[in-house]
Design an enzyme around this catalytic site. Structure first.
Site, short mmCIF file in Angstrom:
data_model
loop_
_atom_site.label_atom_id
_atom_site.label_comp_id
_atom_site.label_asym_id
_atom_site.label_seq_id
_atom_site.Cartn_x
_atom_site.Cartn_y
_atom_site.Cartn_z
N CYS A 2 26.56 71.29 113.00
CA CYS A 2 25.62 70.31 112.45
C CYS A 2 24.22 70.89 112.41
O CYS A 2 23.91 71.89 113.04
CB CYS A 2 25.63 69.04 113.29
SG CYS A 2 27.27 68.32 113.50
N ARG A 27 24.83 73.45 107.04
CA ARG A 27 25.47 73.36 108.36
C ARG A 27 26.39 72.16 108.47
O ARG A 27 27.11 72.01 109.47
CB ARG A 27 24.40 73.31 109.45
CG ARG A 27 23.48 74.51 109.50
CD ARG A 27 22.45 74.37 110.59
NE ARG A 27 23.07 74.39 111.90
CZ ARG A 27 23.29 75.50 112.62
NH1 ARG A 27 22.95 76.67 112.12
NH2 ARG A 27 23.84 75.44 113.80
N TRP A 75 28.52 67.78 110.40
CA TRP A 75 29.87 68.28 110.13
C TRP A 75 30.76 67.61 111.17
O TRP A 75 30.60 67.85 112.37
CB TRP A 75 29.93 69.80 110.24
CG TRP A 75 31.24 70.37 109.81
CD1 TRP A 75 31.63 70.69 108.54
CD2 TRP A 75 32.36 70.70 110.66
NE1 TRP A 75 32.90 71.19 108.54
CE2 TRP A 75 33.39 71.21 109.82
CE3 TRP A 75 32.59 70.61 112.03
CZ2 TRP A 75 34.61 71.63 110.32
CZ3 TRP A 75 33.82 71.03 112.53
CH2 TRP A 75 34.81 71.53 111.68
N ASN A 99 24.42 68.67 118.18
CA ASN A 99 25.29 69.68 117.59
C ASN A 99 26.11 70.29 118.73
O ASN A 99 25.53 70.87 119.65
CB ASN A 99 24.48 70.77 116.89
CG ASN A 99 25.35 71.92 116.40
OD1 ASN A 99 26.53 71.74 116.10
ND2 ASN A 99 24.77 73.10 116.33
N GLY A 100 27.42 70.13 118.68
CA GLY A 100 28.27 70.65 119.74
C GLY A 100 29.40 69.69 120.05
O GLY A 100 29.68 68.77 119.27
N GLU A 479 39.47 89.18 101.80
CA GLU A 479 38.16 88.59 101.57
C GLU A 479 38.09 87.91 100.20
O GLU A 479 37.53 86.82 100.07
CB GLU A 479 37.07 89.66 101.69
CG GLU A 479 35.66 89.18 101.40
CD GLU A 479 35.18 88.06 102.31
OE1 GLU A 479 34.15 87.44 101.97
OE2 GLU A 479 35.81 87.80 103.35
N LYS A 483 37.30 83.90 99.68
CA LYS A 483 36.23 83.39 98.82
C LYS A 483 36.76 82.38 97.81
O LYS A 483 36.17 81.33 97.59
CB LYS A 483 35.56 84.54 98.07
CG LYS A 483 34.62 85.37 98.88
CD LYS A 483 33.38 84.56 99.27
CE LYS A 483 32.80 85.08 100.57
NZ LYS A 483 33.57 84.73 101.76
N GLU A 486 38.00 78.98 99.55
CA GLU A 486 37.01 78.14 100.23
C GLU A 486 36.08 77.44 99.26
O GLU A 486 35.57 76.36 99.58
CB GLU A 486 36.22 78.95 101.26
CG GLU A 486 35.28 79.99 100.73
CD GLU A 486 34.58 80.76 101.86
OE1 GLU A 486 34.39 80.19 102.95
OE2 GLU A 486 34.22 81.92 101.65
N HIS A 502 59.43 92.14 101.28
CA HIS A 502 59.85 91.60 102.57
C HIS A 502 59.66 90.08 102.61
O HIS A 502 59.44 89.51 103.68
CB HIS A 502 59.08 92.28 103.71
CG HIS A 502 59.36 93.75 103.80
ND1 HIS A 502 60.45 94.25 104.47
CD2 HIS A 502 58.70 94.81 103.29
CE1 HIS A 502 60.45 95.57 104.37
NE2 HIS A 502 59.39 95.94 103.65
N LYS A 601 28.27 76.35 107.42
CA LYS A 601 27.88 77.76 107.41
C LYS A 601 28.07 78.42 108.76
O LYS A 601 28.63 79.51 108.86
CB LYS A 601 26.42 77.88 106.98
CG LYS A 601 25.91 79.31 106.87
CD LYS A 601 26.57 80.04 105.73
CE LYS A 601 26.00 81.42 105.53
NZ LYS A 601 26.69 82.17 104.48
#
Length: 606
Positions: A2, A27, A75, A99-100, A479, A483, A486, A502, A601
């Site tokens: 947050c 955030r 968040w 935040n936490g 990567e 990208k 997300e 396989h 983020k």
């Protein structure tokens, strides 16, 4: 996760808080709220949804002439996104933002319920503020210290009390919090961008410290209530760096900023054509003693670590391992005294990564941090620090931070190889010359991106997509896939091309999109054979390959050529079309590029 901001001063508080929150919305953006202190009253206004919803509510209300208050962009962790679960949360005389995660909130809630407290939300934060209210007897510092002594978990808090209308209090444990110094005004914030419009002078709160802020000054106390002197830092970012600068999205701006960021990260660390870190203890005599390297990171930073692993093993010929930070500390890793643990984090505050660093130090290993934020928790805890110079990265999807992390890993691998006697100075200088040429090559690639935009238009309606590659190309597949998924919400998977037979190839049917990466000379033919296997089953293939190579006509539907450089350095160029492809897919699908759903983020909770 947050974002927190606090203000006390001479300005209109709600305007300052909204402006600060707009710089922290990366955030978290499930909800937003403010608590404004005026004439001995705390007025809380909050709402589910993006910050603009809160701004619209405030614009329709009668003006609140408060000059002190706190704000939050959320968040969600405990409790779904909703008005009632939004921050701030309040007791009778106190309001706070958090935040936490408070780990023992259930037992605390039961005790407070027995004392007559009622709860309207599902959050751990409401339990925290009710506990603070219970402990408050007129002395804010005493109440805060008494409350935190009973709490387990992580937190950054901004707190206001109704009978101290000009004061905000900030306290942190594990989650980041900084204090900002202005003229006749002062600030609290989770991150530097929230302050840049008003001040560049700031200090970082240490674990357990409590800041008492008024408009005329800030006093910081340690966990025992003793005043401590803080080092005042100067942010070298400017407002323009934290704004879009004419680009439609931060992500596109940050993709285009990669040449500048790479030059700023690489060039100061090159002397006489060789890597030079200017860190006395990180010299060749120490590097030559390293027996094993552990690279620990999360998400995109972990993918940079995978490239670093391969570069280290190819050049310096010593074992290198890559771990996801959240797994590293729970698998009881084997770490020896002569091992080096490299910690990679854009923010320098990633909780799992910070915990992994602490574990490595407990086991007696030296730690090297690769971070972007000066003075961040990881930077301060590590034995050695190599700062990247990406500047602020606002989009949730990391782009330029990834590239500069790669460049640091290359420089480190080359210096380590020299110290180990595994590479000549001449060969090292050749690599460094090619590394320094990369930013100019990227600039040319970014001049015309219409081909990538066209490819996105051809695949924008797909719901499943696969990336394939070998070696470095496999690391870049991971990567590129991350990208895409997300920010476009397309289900995407990355596989080592040799693993197709396989199990994976059973998923390839007529029309399945496949992005095949084939830039590595030594495995080019093998990768092409794997791509043909997908084509034989009806796949639509985008092939990314080195400029000038011969590709059979039946391999790909579309081809993207990457400029020539050493195989070792190819990831720095290959990532550009992968980032652009994800970006344009997201735009064409109407997604929120900079603020993808459910993501934030900086991950500062476990």
């Amino acid at each position: 996760m947050c974002g927190i901001v606090g203000y006390t001063g001479k300005r209109n508080c709600s305007e300052v808080l909204l402006d600060g929150l707009s710089k922290l919305e990366y955030r978290g953006y499930d909800s937003a709220g403010v608590a404004l202190v005026e004439n001995g009253n705390i007025e809380v206004i909050k709402a589910q949804g993006r910050l603009q919803i809160l701004a619209n509510i405030l614009a329709k209300r009668p003006p609140i002439n408060a000059s002190c208050g706190i704000g939050h962009t959320r968040w969600a962790t405990h409790g779904a996104p909703s008005d009632v679960n939004s921050h701030p949360h309040s007791g009778a005389r106190v309001s706070l933002v958090h935040n936490g995660i408070i780990e023992n909130y259930i037992s605390l809630k039961e005790k407070l319920s027995a004392k007559g407290y009622t709860f309207v939300s599902q959050t751990d934060t409401e339990v925290l503020v009710k506990l603070l209210d219970y402990n408050y007897k007129g002395d804010p510092m005493a109440a805060i210290m008494s409350t935190l002594a009973k709490v387990r978990g992580s937190y950054a808090l901004a707190i206001v009390f109704s009978d101290f209308p000009d004061k905000i209090f900030g306290v942190r444990k594990e989650s980041p919090l900084i204090i900002g110094y202005g003229e006749d005004e002062n600030f609290l914030a989770s991150d530097i961008p929230a302050l840049l419009k008003y001040t560049r002078s700031y200090s970082i709160l240490e674990e357990g410290e409590i800041a008492e802020c008024t408009r005329t000054g800030i006093t910081v106390y340690n966990e025992f209530g003793t005043p401590v002197k803080k080092e005042i830092l100067t942010a070298d970012w400017d407002m323009e760096a934290a704004e879009k600068g004419g680009y439609p999205h931060f992500m596109l701006k940050e993709i285009h900023e990669q040449p500048t960021a790479l030059n700023a990260t690489i060039n100061p660390r090159v002397e006489n054509g060789l890597p030079e870190f200017h860190i006395p203890d990180l010299d060749d005599s120490y590097l030559s003693t390293i027996e094993n390297i552990h690279i620990v990171a999360c998400g995109t930073a972990m993918h940079a670590g995978m490239v670093g692993k391969t570069a280290i093993e190819k050049l310096a010929r010593i074992p290198a391992m890559v771990d996801i930070a959240s797994e590293f500390r729970y698998r009881d890793p084997l770490i020896k005294e002569n091992d080096l643990v490299i910690i990679i984090s854009q923010s320098g505050e990633t909780l799992d990564t910070l915990a992994a660093l602490k574990l490595a130090k407990q086991r007696g290993a030296k730690t090297l941090a690769v971070v972007n934020v000066v003075g961040s928790s990881i930077a301060r805890a590590a034995d050695y620090v190599l700062y990247t110079h990406a500047g602020p990265e606002i989009a949730v999807a990391s782009t330029k931070a990834y590239s500069v992390q790669l460049s640091i890993m290359y420089l480190f691998a080359l210096r380590l190889a020299l110290a180990k006697g595994c590479i000549t100075e001449s060969a090292c200088k050749d690599y460094v010359t090619q590394l320094q040429a990369i930013p100019a090559q990227i600039e040319k690639m970014l001049v015309d991106t219409d081909n990538i935009k066209y490819l996105a238009s051809q695949f924008m309606n797909t719901e499943h997509l696969f990336f394939l590659g070998r070696g470095f190309d496999y690391s870049l597949s991971l990567e590129g896939s991350l990208k895409l998924k997300e920010i476009s919400y397309i289900h995407s998977e990355a596989y080592a091309a040799g693993e197709l037979k396989h199990g994976t190839i059973s998923l390839i049917v007529e029309g399945t999109p496949v992005v095949a990466l084939a830039t590595q000379t030594d495995v080019f033919e093998k990768t092409i054979s794997n791509v043909k296997e997908t084509k034989a089953r009806g796949a639509r293939v985008i092939l990314l390959c080195r400029e000038g190579v011969t590709v059979p006509d039946d391999v790909a539907d579309f081809t993207v050529e990457i400029p020539k450089t050493a195989d070792l350095l190819m990831p720095l160029l290959l990532i550009i079309p992968l980032q652009l492809f994800a970006y344009y897919m997201s735009v064409l699908r109407g997604c929120d590029v900079d603020k993808p759903r459910n993501l934030a983020k900086s991950v500062t909770v476990e």
